[in-house]
Design a protein around this motif. Sequence first.
Motif, PDB file in Angstrom:
ATOM      1  N   PRO A   1       0.821  -1.224   0.000  1.00 17.18           N
ATOM      2  CA  PRO A   1       0.000   0.000   0.000  1.00 17.18           C
ATOM      3  C   PRO A   1       0.848   1.264   0.000  1.00 17.18           C
ATOM      4  CG  PRO A   1      -0.248  -1.201   2.074  1.00 17.18           C
ATOM      5  CD  PRO A   1       0.598  -2.045   1.189  1.00 17.18           C
TER       6      PRO A   1
ATOM      7  N   VAL B   1       0.840   5.208   0.778  1.00 13.99           N
ATOM      8  CA  VAL B   1       0.091   6.217   1.527  1.00 13.99           C
ATOM      9  C   VAL B   1       0.770   7.560   1.330  1.00 13.99           C
ATOM     10  CG1 VAL B   1      -0.660   6.936   3.811  1.00 13.99           C
ATOM     11  CG2 VAL B   1      -0.649   4.533   3.217  1.00 13.99           C
TER      12      VAL B   1
ATOM     13  N   THR C   1      -2.757   4.229  -2.891  1.00 14.90           N
ATOM     14  CA  THR C   1      -3.811   3.558  -2.146  1.00 14.90           C
ATOM     15  C   THR C   1      -4.645   4.552  -1.357  1.00 14.90           C
ATOM     16  OG1 THR C   1      -2.184   1.827  -1.831  1.00 14.90           O
ATOM     17  CG2 THR C   1      -4.267   1.580  -0.690  1.00 14.90           C
ATOM     18  N   ALA C   2      -3.969   5.417  -0.608  1.00 12.99           N
ATOM     19  CA  ALA C   2      -4.731   6.332   0.245  1.00 12.99           C
ATOM     20  C   ALA C   2      -3.984   7.642   0.403  1.00 12.99           C
ATOM     21  CB  ALA C   2      -4.960   5.714   1.618  1.00 12.99           C
TER      22      ALA C   2
ATOM     23  N   ILE D   1      -8.499   9.467   2.792  1.00 12.74           N
ATOM     24  CA  ILE D   1      -9.406   9.421   1.651  1.00 12.74           C
ATOM     25  C   ILE D   1      -8.743   8.727   0.475  1.00 12.74           C
ATOM     26  CG2 ILE D   1     -10.800  11.428   2.220  1.00 12.74           C
ATOM     27  CD1 ILE D   1      -9.024  13.107   0.596  1.00 12.74           C
ATOM     28  N   PRO D   2      -9.539   8.048  -0.349  1.00  8.47           N
ATOM     29  CA  PRO D   2      -8.976   7.486  -1.568  1.00  8.47           C
ATOM     30  C   PRO D   2      -8.751   8.601  -2.581  1.00  8.47           C
ATOM     31  CG  PRO D   2     -11.305   7.019  -1.444  1.00  8.47           C
ATOM     32  CD  PRO D   2     -10.957   7.723  -0.175  1.00  8.47           C
TER      33      PRO D   2
ATOM     34  N   GLU E   1     -14.410   3.495   3.823  1.00  8.13           N
ATOM     35  CA  GLU E   1     -14.201   4.799   3.235  1.00  8.13           C
ATOM     36  C   GLU E   1     -13.544   4.738   1.864  1.00  8.13           C
ATOM     37  OE1 GLU E   1     -12.657   7.325   6.101  1.00  8.13           O
ATOM     38  OE2 GLU E   1     -13.125   9.147   4.993  1.00  8.13           O
ATOM     39  N   SER E   2     -12.820   3.664   1.595  1.00  9.19           N
ATOM     40  CA  SER E   2     -12.200   3.577   0.276  1.00  9.19           C
ATOM     41  C   SER E   2     -13.213   3.184  -0.784  1.00  9.19           C
ATOM     42  CB  SER E   2     -11.080   2.545   0.299  1.00  9.19           C
ATOM     43  OG  SER E   2     -11.603   1.297   0.684  1.00  9.19           O
TER      44      SER E   2
ATOM     45  N   PHE F   1     -10.490   2.741   6.951  1.00  8.32           N
ATOM     46  CA  PHE F   1      -9.816   2.683   5.654  1.00  8.32           C
ATOM     47  C   PHE F   1      -8.738   1.615   5.723  1.00  8.32           C
ATOM     48  CE2 PHE F   1      -8.993   5.407   1.794  1.00  8.32           C
ATOM     49  CZ  PHE F   1      -8.154   4.511   1.186  1.00  8.32           C
TER      50      PHE F   1
ATOM     51  N   LEU G   1      -5.840  -0.641   4.543  1.00 11.51           N
ATOM     52  CA  LEU G   1      -4.889  -0.607   3.442  1.00 11.51           C
ATOM     53  C   LEU G   1      -4.704  -1.986   2.831  1.00 11.51           C
ATOM     54  CD1 LEU G   1      -2.151   1.719   4.912  1.00 11.51           C
ATOM     55  CD2 LEU G   1      -3.955   2.292   3.331  1.00 11.51           C
ATOM     56  N   SER G   2      -5.021  -3.016   3.593  1.00 13.34           N
ATOM     57  CA  SER G   2      -4.881  -4.374   3.082  1.00 13.34           C
ATOM     58  C   SER G   2      -5.710  -5.283   3.974  1.00 13.34           C
ATOM     59  CB  SER G   2      -3.421  -4.807   3.112  1.00 13.34           C
ATOM     60  OG  SER G   2      -2.995  -4.923   4.454  1.00 13.34           O
TER      61      SER G   2
ATOM     62  N   SER H   1     -17.227   6.522  -1.523  1.00  9.73           N
ATOM     63  CA  SER H   1     -16.215   7.205  -0.723  1.00  9.73           C
ATOM     64  C   SER H   1     -16.508   8.696  -0.661  1.00  9.73           C
ATOM     65  CB  SER H   1     -14.822   6.940  -1.276  1.00  9.73           C
ATOM     66  OG  SER H   1     -14.710   7.430  -2.572  1.00  9.73           O
TER      67      SER H   1
ATOM     68  N   VAL I   1     -17.023  10.546   2.852  1.00  6.22           N
ATOM     69  CA  VAL I   1     -16.211  11.720   3.165  1.00  6.22           C
ATOM     70  C   VAL I   1     -17.103  12.904   3.476  1.00  6.22           C
ATOM     71  CG1 VAL I   1     -14.703  13.418   2.111  1.00  6.22           C
ATOM     72  CG2 VAL I   1     -14.151  11.020   1.943  1.00  6.22           C
TER      73      VAL I   1
END
Lengths: 464, 349
Positions: free
Chosen positions: A371, A373, A438-439, A447-448, B218-219, B255, B257-258, B340, B344
């Motif tokens: 990921p 960030v 990723t973010a 947020i994406p 959120e993603s 959120f 990440l994995s 998302s 948000v």
Amino acid sequence: MSATATITMSALPSKSTIKLAPAQSHAEASSSQAQNQPPKSQKQMTKAERREQQERQRAAKAATKAAGPQPSGSNQNSAQVKKGAPPAASTSASVKKGGKGPDGKPTKDTKETTSDDSARGLRIFSHFGLPKPPGPSKGDIHPAIIRLGLQFSEFKIVGANARCIATLTAFKTVIQDYVTPPNNTLSRHLLTHLSPQITHLVSARPMSVTMGNAIRELKLEISGSDIDLPEQDAKNLLCQKIDDYISERITIADQVIQETAGTKIKDGDVILTYARSSVVEQVLVGAWDDGKQFSVVVVDSRPMLEGKKLLSVLCAMGIPCTYLLLPSIGSVITEVSTVLVGAHSLHSNGAVFSRAGTALVAMMAKQHSVPVVVCCETYKFAETIQLDSFTKNELAPAGDIFSSFPLTRSKDTLTLNKQLNLEILNPLYDLTPPSSITAVVTEVGVIPPSSISSIPLALGRTTL
Amino acid sequence: MPGLATTEANTSASAFPVVSFDICETYASFLKNEELSPPLAAILALSKLIETSDAGTMLELVKALNDGAGALKASTSNPISLNAGCELFIAFVTLLPHDSASFSDLKLELVRQGQKYAAEALTYRDKIASLALGFIKDDSVILTHSYSRVVMKTLLRAHERKRISVYVTEARPRGLGLRTYEELTAAGIPCTVVLDSAVSYVMDKVDFVLVGSEAVVESGGLINAVGSNQIAIIAQAANIPFYALAESYKFHRLFPLSQYDLPTHTSNILSFPLSSGGNVTSPPTAGGIKPLHEKSTNAGCIRQMTPEQIACNPGVDYTRPDLITLVFSDVGSLTPEGVSQYVVGMFAG
């Protein structure tokens, strides 16, 4: 046919020498007229013959005029080769010169070659412009701004946050020293007073997005300042607003980002970061202070080698670090759990504009399902859309002004100088596409990248 | 005097067993209602907490709510959807404009709003069913995963007007897919249970995939029973649309990440056994057939996992937003990016 041939032949001299010797031409014409009938009267020539004649005259014109400045053109060619322009450029330039010759500007071209070789050489990125030392300041530039311009052009202050804070602090000094001239209002005249200062800074080094956003806010505040306020109060209010902006959108935002991104770091993680971002440094230091056990891989690249500064800070804290250069990233990426990078600016389509090399790191990480960030404050958002790295970018100045290489060899041997066939190209920034990210961690949350454009709406702001 | 006693009891409400009000018990009792999903039960439990709370200021009330939410989270191993409900309610409480006359009026108002929301939220499933109906064509073959009340409602609604047939995965280890099978067959919908490992085998026969959700993050991604991610990946590889049904109270600020960034991922999951037998019973050697813990339908030996082995496995997984085609919700049919943006917008303000 021979008759026409003689007609055209005699017609040529008559045309070209018309200015010189009209009497002569008349004589010639009359003599030819005596011989065969219609040299001048083109109405009597057939269409094809007229066309032939026109073509021949055009060719002759080009030949004579090329023959004229040709000797000087060849001089320029040799001069160019000596000055190291690529051979392709010189041949095309000479063709152009041949064509340009009749316009009468060969001398100007020579001046161009002598003044700035490098600008000629960088054919694809010549629109970036090269950093030049700030010229003599036109108009009344405040000494704080002059000092700042010098620091910018020598890259003593680098980084989007640092530059913005330095600019705003300098502007505070300018505002405090400013005196409204009589018959003028602060809100109107201060803007015109600040314009040359801003131009001076831009000439030293192109403005960053952060500086642009901050200055726009400042101008908004100035134009909105109350006319009835006594001058010192208005100035104090403006300085207070500047302080609030720095505190709210940079300092406190950084703290929120530090906490939020810190939750993404767990014990046993291997965090990879690229070059030096002030926010990422804060995040790593904060997470370590919270007692999390992790290690860091710092990836760096020439010529700026900013990662060394980050490395020294992290090692001083006792964080286990690994340091490597960008080309070796493929060998470590499989060991990495998260990639943490900073940004210079963030665009509406979700693309991240950051130090050159970040895109490589992000794409490599994505390839290995690590990921990525990005830590970025909201004031770094640019409302533009950027699709590639070369529409808008900046070049680092040539020479090794950044590095703190262990000086076992003198700096001269380390710098790569322009040579006969060599041009140095060092863009400072590149664009990471949103698909590799990723973010994005901002002070309003994680947020994406696809939702970046909805942030200002969510915050109730009309602009960022 | 009794009032004082209850006050003292309430101020120590952060501890679990409290005389007058136990949030975990309240939550459990609400959950007994089949219609209520964990987030709604959490919202109702928190409203009850406000009702019985003796906080004098907003700050105290919010603190009490946070403590209650913390207690609820600690009481279950999968707190994600519960969290979504708690966060929604607490955000609502803090953002409500305080124009009531007194604090007790405000509390009454909050309780009322909480209950009204829960009542209204029970209609969300019908809304989603009507929305999804437009995407179900006559003679569709649908693949679904495990058991979801929203999906059940949608399928039953579709069955009223159109012909559908359904494949449902077994969804081990809990086997909830079998419950879906029973209910669908009882309603007259042709249904077949598919092994979790046979999803790619069946995918080319399917028109689209329909799953429920525990939470939408959120993603724009989905958290659902383990196996959803696999189905989504296979669906994308086969170019089959993957639709998720989620009520809006399941939208969560998480959120991940994995997969391993989920709050449900503990160090126990996917861990290797220690040779000294610390983690799991002896590794399978010498054809050791473990005592069968569940009924075997065949005469031939079907091996089953032991409970310890099952404990090493996750209960939920995370599906990335790029694998999801659309999310149907009571606020409309959203793309994952739209989700998302909605989340948000809802929480960032």
